[in-house]
Design a protein around this motif. Sequence first.
Motif, PDB file in Angstrom:
ATOM      1  N   ARG A  90       0.839  -1.208   0.000  1.00  0.00           N
ATOM      2  CA  ARG A  90       0.000   0.000   0.000  1.00  0.00           C
ATOM      3  C   ARG A  90       0.873   1.257   0.000  1.00  0.00           C
ATOM      4  O   ARG A  90       0.540   2.248  -0.636  1.00  0.00           O
ATOM      5  N   LYS A  91       2.003   1.206   0.701  1.00  0.00           N
ATOM      6  CA  LYS A  91       2.937   2.342   0.706  1.00  0.00           C
ATOM      7  C   LYS A  91       3.528   2.533  -0.688  1.00  0.00           C
ATOM      8  O   LYS A  91       3.659   3.660  -1.172  1.00  0.00           O
ATOM      9  N   ALA A 109       5.273  11.693   2.550  1.00  0.00           N
ATOM     10  CA  ALA A 109       5.935  11.318   3.798  1.00  0.00           C
ATOM     11  C   ALA A 109       5.054  11.595   5.017  1.00  0.00           C
ATOM     12  O   ALA A 109       5.305  11.056   6.095  1.00  0.00           O
ATOM     13  N   LEU A 110       4.004  12.398   4.859  1.00  0.00           N
ATOM     14  CA  LEU A 110       3.073  12.655   5.956  1.00  0.00           C
ATOM     15  C   LEU A 110       2.262  11.408   6.309  1.00  0.00           C
ATOM     16  O   LEU A 110       1.651  11.338   7.364  1.00  0.00           O
ATOM     17  N   PHE A 111       2.249  10.430   5.415  1.00  0.00           N
ATOM     18  CA  PHE A 111       1.457   9.216   5.611  1.00  0.00           C
ATOM     19  C   PHE A 111       2.388   8.049   5.940  1.00  0.00           C
ATOM     20  O   PHE A 111       2.977   7.440   5.060  1.00  0.00           O
ATOM     21  N   GLU A 112       2.506   7.752   7.238  1.00  0.00           N
ATOM     22  CA  GLU A 112       3.340   6.648   7.706  1.00  0.00           C
ATOM     23  C   GLU A 112       2.501   5.516   8.275  1.00  0.00           C
ATOM     24  O   GLU A 112       2.907   4.369   8.258  1.00  0.00           O
ATOM     25  N   SER A 113       1.347   5.870   8.813  1.00  0.00           N
ATOM     26  CA  SER A 113       0.493   4.892   9.494  1.00  0.00           C
ATOM     27  C   SER A 113      -0.914   4.952   8.925  1.00  0.00           C
ATOM     28  O   SER A 113      -1.311   5.949   8.319  1.00  0.00           O
ATOM     29  N   GLU A 114      -1.636   3.869   9.154  1.00  0.00           N
ATOM     30  CA  GLU A 114      -3.041   3.860   8.769  1.00  0.00           C
ATOM     31  C   GLU A 114      -3.872   3.456   9.976  1.00  0.00           C
ATOM     32  O   GLU A 114      -3.377   2.818  10.905  1.00  0.00           O
ATOM     33  N   MET A 115      -5.124   3.883   9.936  1.00  0.00           N
ATOM     34  CA  MET A 115      -6.047   3.611  11.034  1.00  0.00           C
ATOM     35  C   MET A 115      -7.210   2.788  10.504  1.00  0.00           C
ATOM     36  O   MET A 115      -7.576   2.907   9.331  1.00  0.00           O
ATOM     37  N   VAL A 128      -3.450   7.923   7.314  1.00  0.00           N
ATOM     38  CA  VAL A 128      -3.843   9.187   7.940  1.00  0.00           C
ATOM     39  C   VAL A 128      -2.591  10.050   8.099  1.00  0.00           C
ATOM     40  O   VAL A 128      -1.532   9.537   8.487  1.00  0.00           O
ATOM     41  N   GLN A 129      -2.713  11.338   7.825  1.00  0.00           N
ATOM     42  CA  GLN A 129      -1.579  12.243   8.005  1.00  0.00           C
ATOM     43  C   GLN A 129      -1.075  12.137   9.437  1.00  0.00           C
ATOM     44  O   GLN A 129      -1.855  12.174  10.391  1.00  0.00           O
ATOM     45  N   LYS A 130       0.248  12.011   9.589  1.00  0.00           N
ATOM     46  CA  LYS A 130       0.812  11.755  10.916  1.00  0.00           C
ATOM     47  C   LYS A 130       0.518  12.853  11.922  1.00  0.00           C
ATOM     48  O   LYS A 130       0.356  12.567  13.107  1.00  0.00           O
ATOM     49  N   GLN A 131       0.372  14.083  11.499  1.00  0.00           N
ATOM     50  CA  GLN A 131       0.090  15.150  12.460  1.00  0.00           C
ATOM     51  C   GLN A 131      -1.365  15.135  12.919  1.00  0.00           C
ATOM     52  O   GLN A 131      -1.708  15.774  13.910  1.00  0.00           O
ATOM     53  N   VAL A 168      -6.630  10.039   4.540  1.00  0.00           N
ATOM     54  CA  VAL A 168      -7.400  10.928   5.405  1.00  0.00           C
ATOM     55  C   VAL A 168      -6.617  12.222   5.597  1.00  0.00           C
ATOM     56  O   VAL A 168      -5.465  12.201   6.037  1.00  0.00           O
ATOM     57  N   ASN A 169      -7.267  13.325   5.259  1.00  0.00           N
ATOM     58  CA  ASN A 169      -6.653  14.635   5.426  1.00  0.00           C
ATOM     59  C   ASN A 169      -7.116  15.349   6.691  1.00  0.00           C
ATOM     60  O   ASN A 169      -6.403  16.177   7.230  1.00  0.00           O
ATOM     61  N   GLU A 170      -8.314  15.026   7.150  1.00  0.00           N
ATOM     62  CA  GLU A 170      -8.886  15.708   8.317  1.00  0.00           C
ATOM     63  C   GLU A 170     -10.077  14.890   8.803  1.00  0.00           C
ATOM     64  O   GLU A 170     -10.492  13.944   8.147  1.00  0.00           O
TER      65      GLU A 170
END
Length: 175
Positions: A90-91, A109-115, A128-131, A168-170
Motif C-alpha cells: 500500500r505504501k 511522507a506525511l502518511f506513515e500509518s493507517e487507522m 492518515v496524516q501523521k500530524q 485521510v486529510n482531516e
Amino acid sequence: MKRQLFLSAAALALLLLSLPTARAQQQERFPWEEYMARTFGEIIRRNVETIEGRDAAYREKIGMIFSGDLMHSQMRVTYTGATRKIPAGRKEHLDAWAKSLGIKPEVVALFESEMLFLECSNEHWVPVQKQVIPHFEKELKKNDMVTLFTAFTGGRKIDGAWHWVFIVNEFQAYR
C-alpha cells in the motif's frame, strides 16, 4: 532579577495561551466545501464495475489504478482506535501514485500509518496524516462516529486481491 524573570514567564505564558493550536489553524484553512458526502463502498463499487466492464485480457494485465480525480469525500464511519504502519504494498502504491501526479515526496511522507475504521461492518484501513493521528486519539473514544475527509488515490492488486487506497486529510467528531 526575580521580578523580570516572573514578567518574562508570564508574558510567554500569555503568548502561548493566545496562539491557536496547529489543528485549529489547519481547520480554519481546510477546504471543507470540496468534500462531498460519499461512502467507501460507493467509490470501491464504481471502480470494481469499471474493471469488470473491461475485457478479460485487460483485467488480467492490470495491477494498479491511479485516480486523477481524488473524489474528495466526507465519509461517516466508526473509529476503532486501531493503528498500524502502512503495509509495504500500500505504501508502494501511495509513492507511485504521488510520483505519477507530481506530488512532492514530503507530502507523501506525511502518511506513515493507517487507522482502522468501520463502515457498517466493512473494515477499512486508511492512511492518515501523521500530524492528525494524535488528535483522533485525543478527541475520540473507541466506537465513536466520525466524519473522515478523504481523497481517493486508486487501487493496487496485492496477492491477487484489489486494495483500494484512500487517504485521510482531516476529520470531525460526530456529536
